[in-house]
Design an enzyme around this catalytic site. Sequence first.
Site, short mmCIF file in Angstrom:
data_model
loop_
_atom_site.label_atom_id
_atom_site.label_comp_id
_atom_site.label_asym_id
_atom_site.label_seq_id
_atom_site.Cartn_x
_atom_site.Cartn_y
_atom_site.Cartn_z
N SER A 110 -14.67 -2.49 16.41
CA SER A 110 -13.58 -1.52 16.40
C SER A 110 -14.10 -0.09 16.58
O SER A 110 -13.43 0.75 17.20
CB SER A 110 -12.77 -1.63 15.12
OG SER A 110 -13.59 -1.41 14.00
N HIS A 144 -14.85 -6.46 5.46
CA HIS A 144 -14.35 -6.06 4.15
C HIS A 144 -15.40 -5.33 3.30
O HIS A 144 -15.17 -5.10 2.12
CB HIS A 144 -13.81 -7.29 3.40
CG HIS A 144 -12.46 -7.72 3.90
ND1 HIS A 144 -12.17 -7.82 5.24
CD2 HIS A 144 -11.32 -8.05 3.25
CE1 HIS A 144 -10.91 -8.22 5.38
NE2 HIS A 144 -10.38 -8.35 4.18
N HIS A 177 -4.77 -5.27 4.18
CA HIS A 177 -4.74 -6.59 3.54
C HIS A 177 -5.88 -6.70 2.53
O HIS A 177 -6.84 -5.95 2.58
CB HIS A 177 -4.88 -7.69 4.60
CG HIS A 177 -4.61 -9.06 4.08
ND1 HIS A 177 -5.38 -10.15 4.40
CD2 HIS A 177 -3.65 -9.51 3.23
CE1 HIS A 177 -4.89 -11.23 3.79
NE2 HIS A 177 -3.84 -10.87 3.07
N ASP A 178 -5.73 -7.66 1.60
CA ASP A 178 -6.76 -7.95 0.58
C ASP A 178 -6.93 -6.83 -0.43
O ASP A 178 -8.04 -6.40 -0.73
CB ASP A 178 -8.10 -8.30 1.24
CG ASP A 178 -7.98 -9.52 2.15
OD1 ASP A 178 -7.40 -10.53 1.71
OD2 ASP A 178 -8.42 -9.45 3.31
MG MG Z 1 -7.51 -10.39 5.11
#
Ligand code: MG
Length: 221
Positions: free
Chosen positions: A118, A138, A163-164
Amino acid sequence: MGLFEPIKPKIKGFMDEDECALLYELAKEAAKIGPCLEIGSYCGLSTAYLGMGCRDSNGILITIDHHRGSEEQQPGEEYFDPELLDQRTNKIDTLPLFRTTIHDLGLEDTVIAIVSKSETVARFWQTKLGLLFIDGGHSLKSVFSDYSNWFPHLQHGGYFVLHDLYPDSSKGGQAPRLIYELALASGLFEKVRFVNTTGVLRRVISGSLPPSVEELWEKIR
Ligand code: MG
């Protein structure tokens, strides 16, 4: 393929049904503001729902992934899946399954897949976005890099989705939650919704960046 038909069991991924439905709704609305962008396509589960939302508003979804798996998906790590190992290169390759997902759902005219890190794509990115969904690497370094590289491209009124987000470290890694708090502390976002571990913010100030990322970082440490 309708939204609530049972597509989830057919696609590998780590997202609950109600979070998938949330992504669909957000993308459907955000696609009217601008293109939606996802970081972390994996095998296309969240991409499918974001993509269906974009399709239903005649929008587009750009999704970025190097398709080599994130840190925790490598051989020997907690989320390693041997079915995703390319025997020739001995590397993770999620692209074939991702492509199957997008093909089978008829989303090839809606979803633009970019196979890259990215941060590489961000170097020359200029298009303003209606939605930014960060669900890539993450580690704190990865999430922070994705946040700082991409949030300036969000349109005023656009959604920033993470998310998470776990309440404490016994439930899961804390890097996404730290970045969520960092974004809120910047004053550039307001809270919209929270479903399971998915948080939704809206960009409220356009065209101004925080005075110093380090300063904001100090606030939440
Ligand atoms: Mg996730």
